[in-house]
Design a protein around this motif. Structure first.
Motif, PDB file in Angstrom:
ATOM      1  N   ILE A  71      24.372  -5.687   9.721  1.00 26.36           N
ATOM      2  CA  ILE A  71      23.796  -4.550   9.466  1.00 26.36           C
ATOM      3  C   ILE A  71      23.937  -3.412  10.352  1.00 26.36           C
ATOM      4  CG2 ILE A  71      21.107  -4.027   9.444  1.00 26.36           C
ATOM      5  CD1 ILE A  71      20.623  -7.119   8.933  1.00 26.36           C
ATOM      6  N   ILE A  72      23.894  -2.277   9.765  1.00 26.60           N
ATOM      7  CA  ILE A  72      24.152  -0.983  10.635  1.00 26.60           C
ATOM      8  C   ILE A  72      23.218   0.092  10.343  1.00 26.60           C
ATOM      9  CG2 ILE A  72      26.481  -1.384  10.763  1.00 26.60           C
ATOM     10  CD1 ILE A  72      26.684   1.039   8.417  1.00 26.60           C
ATOM     11  N   GLY A  73      22.092  -0.054   9.443  1.00 29.62           N
ATOM     12  CA  GLY A  73      21.028   0.736   9.510  1.00 29.62           C
ATOM     13  C   GLY A  73      20.134   0.246   8.616  1.00 29.62           C
ATOM     14  N   VAL A  74      18.753   0.704   8.812  1.00 28.14           N
ATOM     15  CA  VAL A  74      17.465   0.716   8.130  1.00 28.14           C
ATOM     16  C   VAL A  74      17.079   1.972   7.559  1.00 28.14           C
ATOM     17  CG1 VAL A  74      15.274  -0.694   8.142  1.00 28.14           C
ATOM     18  CG2 VAL A  74      17.167  -1.558   9.351  1.00 28.14           C
ATOM     19  N   MET A  75      16.577   1.887   6.490  1.00 24.69           N
ATOM     20  CA  MET A  75      15.662   2.939   5.944  1.00 24.69           C
ATOM     21  C   MET A  75      14.066   2.731   5.387  1.00 24.69           C
ATOM     22  SD  MET A  75      17.161   6.043   3.308  1.00 24.69           S
ATOM     23  CE  MET A  75      18.218   6.518   4.358  1.00 24.69           C
ATOM     24  N   HIS A  76      13.293   3.238   5.851  1.00 28.55           N
ATOM     25  CA  HIS A  76      12.013   3.110   4.879  1.00 28.55           C
ATOM     26  C   HIS A  76      11.796   4.319   4.245  1.00 28.55           C
ATOM     27  CE1 HIS A  76       7.516   2.213   5.767  1.00 28.55           C
ATOM     28  NE2 HIS A  76       7.924   1.892   4.501  1.00 28.55           N
ATOM     29  N   ARG A  77      11.855   3.976   3.049  1.00 27.60           N
ATOM     30  CA  ARG A  77      11.808   5.208   1.868  1.00 27.60           C
ATOM     31  C   ARG A  77      10.637   5.078   1.001  1.00 27.60           C
ATOM     32  NH1 ARG A  77      14.515   4.724  -3.000  1.00 27.60           N
ATOM     33  NH2 ARG A  77      15.506   2.708  -2.340  1.00 27.60           N
ATOM     34  N   LYS A  78      10.122   6.011   0.674  1.00 31.99           N
ATOM     35  CA  LYS A  78       8.797   6.423  -0.376  1.00 31.99           C
ATOM     36  C   LYS A  78       9.279   7.109  -1.373  1.00 31.99           C
ATOM     37  CE  LYS A  78       3.799   7.283  -0.419  1.00 31.99           C
ATOM     38  NZ  LYS A  78       2.783   7.837   0.595  1.00 31.99           N
ATOM     39  N   ASP A  86      15.282  -0.451   2.938  1.00 27.90           N
ATOM     40  CA  ASP A  86      16.703  -0.569   2.547  1.00 27.90           C
ATOM     41  C   ASP A  86      17.336  -0.816   3.877  1.00 27.90           C
ATOM     42  OD1 ASP A  86      16.302   0.570  -0.034  1.00 27.90           O
ATOM     43  OD2 ASP A  86      16.068   2.518   0.896  1.00 27.90           O
ATOM     44  N   PHE A  87      18.391  -1.828   3.586  1.00 27.65           N
ATOM     45  CA  PHE A  87      18.950  -2.357   4.787  1.00 27.65           C
ATOM     46  C   PHE A  87      20.435  -1.855   4.210  1.00 27.65           C
ATOM     47  CE2 PHE A  87      15.450  -5.395   4.764  1.00 27.65           C
ATOM     48  CZ  PHE A  87      15.333  -5.455   6.176  1.00 27.65           C
ATOM     49  N   PHE A  88      21.330  -1.281   5.322  1.00 30.06           N
ATOM     50  CA  PHE A  88      22.712  -0.874   5.119  1.00 30.06           C
ATOM     51  C   PHE A  88      23.522  -1.796   5.764  1.00 30.06           C
ATOM     52  CE2 PHE A  88      19.869   2.444   3.923  1.00 30.06           C
ATOM     53  CZ  PHE A  88      20.448   2.917   2.884  1.00 30.06           C
ATOM     54  N   LEU A  89      24.330  -2.479   5.161  1.00 25.93           N
ATOM     55  CA  LEU A  89      25.456  -3.297   6.101  1.00 25.93           C
ATOM     56  C   LEU A  89      27.000  -2.959   5.662  1.00 25.93           C
ATOM     57  CD1 LEU A  89      23.181  -5.185   4.217  1.00 25.93           C
ATOM     58  CD2 LEU A  89      23.927  -6.735   5.875  1.00 25.93           C
ATOM     59  N   LYS A  90      27.620  -3.071   6.667  1.00 22.87           N
ATOM     60  CA  LYS A  90      29.343  -2.740   6.620  1.00 22.87           C
ATOM     61  C   LYS A  90      29.842  -4.060   6.511  1.00 22.87           C
ATOM     62  CE  LYS A  90      32.916  -0.507   9.099  1.00 22.87           C
ATOM     63  NZ  LYS A  90      33.420   0.113  10.328  1.00 22.87           N
ATOM     64  N   ALA A  91      30.823  -4.097   5.422  1.00 24.19           N
ATOM     65  CA  ALA A  91      31.636  -5.035   5.293  1.00 24.19           C
ATOM     66  C   ALA A  91      32.930  -4.882   6.036  1.00 24.19           C
ATOM     67  CB  ALA A  91      32.069  -5.289   3.850  1.00 24.19           C
ATOM     68  N   LEU A 129      24.705   7.505   4.629  1.00 25.57           N
ATOM     69  CA  LEU A 129      26.307   7.645   5.127  1.00 25.57           C
ATOM     70  C   LEU A 129      26.405   8.679   6.271  1.00 25.57           C
ATOM     71  CD1 LEU A 129      27.896   7.260   1.631  1.00 25.57           C
ATOM     72  CD2 LEU A 129      27.898   5.675   3.468  1.00 25.57           C
ATOM     73  N   ASP A 130      25.552   9.851   6.259  1.00 28.01           N
ATOM     74  CA  ASP A 130      25.705  10.583   7.342  1.00 28.01           C
ATOM     75  C   ASP A 130      24.874   9.819   8.597  1.00 28.01           C
ATOM     76  OD1 ASP A 130      26.667  12.538   5.417  1.00 28.01           O
ATOM     77  OD2 ASP A 130      24.957  13.496   5.403  1.00 28.01           O
ATOM     78  N   ASN A 131      23.777   9.284   8.424  1.00 28.75           N
ATOM     79  CA  ASN A 131      23.431   8.564   9.615  1.00 28.75           C
ATOM     80  C   ASN A 131      24.594   7.761  10.309  1.00 28.75           C
ATOM     81  OD1 ASN A 131      21.054   9.834   9.320  1.00 28.75           O
ATOM     82  ND2 ASN A 131      19.958   8.126   8.370  1.00 28.75           N
ATOM     83  N   LYS A 132      25.339   6.879   9.525  1.00 27.18           N
ATOM     84  CA  LYS A 132      26.252   6.109   9.905  1.00 27.18           C
ATOM     85  C   LYS A 132      27.176   6.824  10.820  1.00 27.18           C
ATOM     86  CE  LYS A 132      30.176   3.516   9.500  1.00 27.18           C
ATOM     87  NZ  LYS A 132      31.243   3.809  10.382  1.00 27.18           N
ATOM     88  N   GLN A 133      27.644   8.156  10.502  1.00 35.07           N
ATOM     89  CA  GLN A 133      28.633   8.781  10.763  1.00 35.07           C
ATOM     90  C   GLN A 133      28.153   9.209  12.553  1.00 35.07           C
ATOM     91  OE1 GLN A 133      31.958   9.578  10.098  1.00 35.07           O
ATOM     92  NE2 GLN A 133      31.807   8.768   8.116  1.00 35.07           N
ATOM     93  N   GLN A 134      26.939   9.591  12.346  1.00 34.65           N
ATOM     94  CA  GLN A 134      26.230  10.085  13.691  1.00 34.65           C
ATOM     95  C   GLN A 134      25.593   8.724  14.581  1.00 34.65           C
ATOM     96  OE1 GLN A 134      23.350  13.005  12.404  1.00 34.65           O
ATOM     97  NE2 GLN A 134      24.811  13.762  10.571  1.00 34.65           N
ATOM     98  N   GLY A 135      25.714   7.670  13.943  1.00 30.33           N
ATOM     99  CA  GLY A 135      25.185   6.778  14.877  1.00 30.33           C
ATOM    100  C   GLY A 135      23.700   6.305  14.986  1.00 30.33           C
ATOM    101  N   VAL A 136      23.177   6.986  13.793  1.00 27.60           N
ATOM    102  CA  VAL A 136      21.731   6.797  13.631  1.00 27.60           C
ATOM    103  C   VAL A 136      21.408   5.414  13.113  1.00 27.60           C
ATOM    104  CG1 VAL A 136      19.584   7.872  12.507  1.00 27.60           C
ATOM    105  CG2 VAL A 136      21.376   9.264  13.477  1.00 27.60           C
TER     106      VAL A 136
END
Length: 143
Positions: A71-78, A86-91, A129-136
């Motif tokens: 898991i590399i990121g989480v987003m709470h979206r409305k 939303d959970f973002f995972l890197k394979a 994807l932008d957040n992943k690039q920036q380490g957010v």
């Protein structure tokens, strides 16, 4: 007062060199014609990594071992009718060749340079994807 419906979803990010795998949505009723990533709703009574592994198998035809995904990121979206976590995972690795397993929902799978994403993307996916690039690691969207 109406209680909003809360959904959970997983989004699997596949990287190859400096490219990310995107899929073009079709016939889904949500953001058809736009690029997204391998993703899906969690079924319930399903752990996050298990859900991501299932979605990768169902949509891209590959097998991922639990130790090869993180898991590399989480987003709470409305949005107007629902609320999502939303959970973002890197394979990190996978077995098998990536192929379009759901041609009725996915027009095509294509690798894009991670720093040159197409214009017609699902907006929150571009943000992730932008957040992943920036380490957010966490983002709230739509609040």
């Amino acid at each position: 007062m109406r209680t909003p419906i809360l959904y959970g979803s997983v989004h699997v990010l596949f990287y190859q060199d400096e490219e990310v795998l995107l899929l073009k949505r079709q016939n889904t009723g949500f953001q058809d014609g736009n690029w997204s990533v391998v993703a899906g709703r969690m079924d319930g009574d399903e752990e996050v990594i298990a859900a991501a592994i299932r979605e990768a198998r169902e949509e891209a035809g590959v097998v991922i071992e639990p130790e090869d995904i993180e898991i590399i990121g989480v987003m709470h979206r409305k949005n107007t009718t629902s609320e999502w976590v939303d959970f973002f995972l890197k394979a990190h690795s996978w077995q098998g060749e990536i192929r379009n397993q759901e041609p009725e929902k996915c027009e095509q799978l294509k690798w894009f340079p991670a720093k040159q994403l197409p214009d017609n993307m699902v907006s929150y996916i571009r943000t992730a994807l932008d957040n992943k690039q920036q380490g957010v690691w966490f983002e709230s969207v739509g609040w």
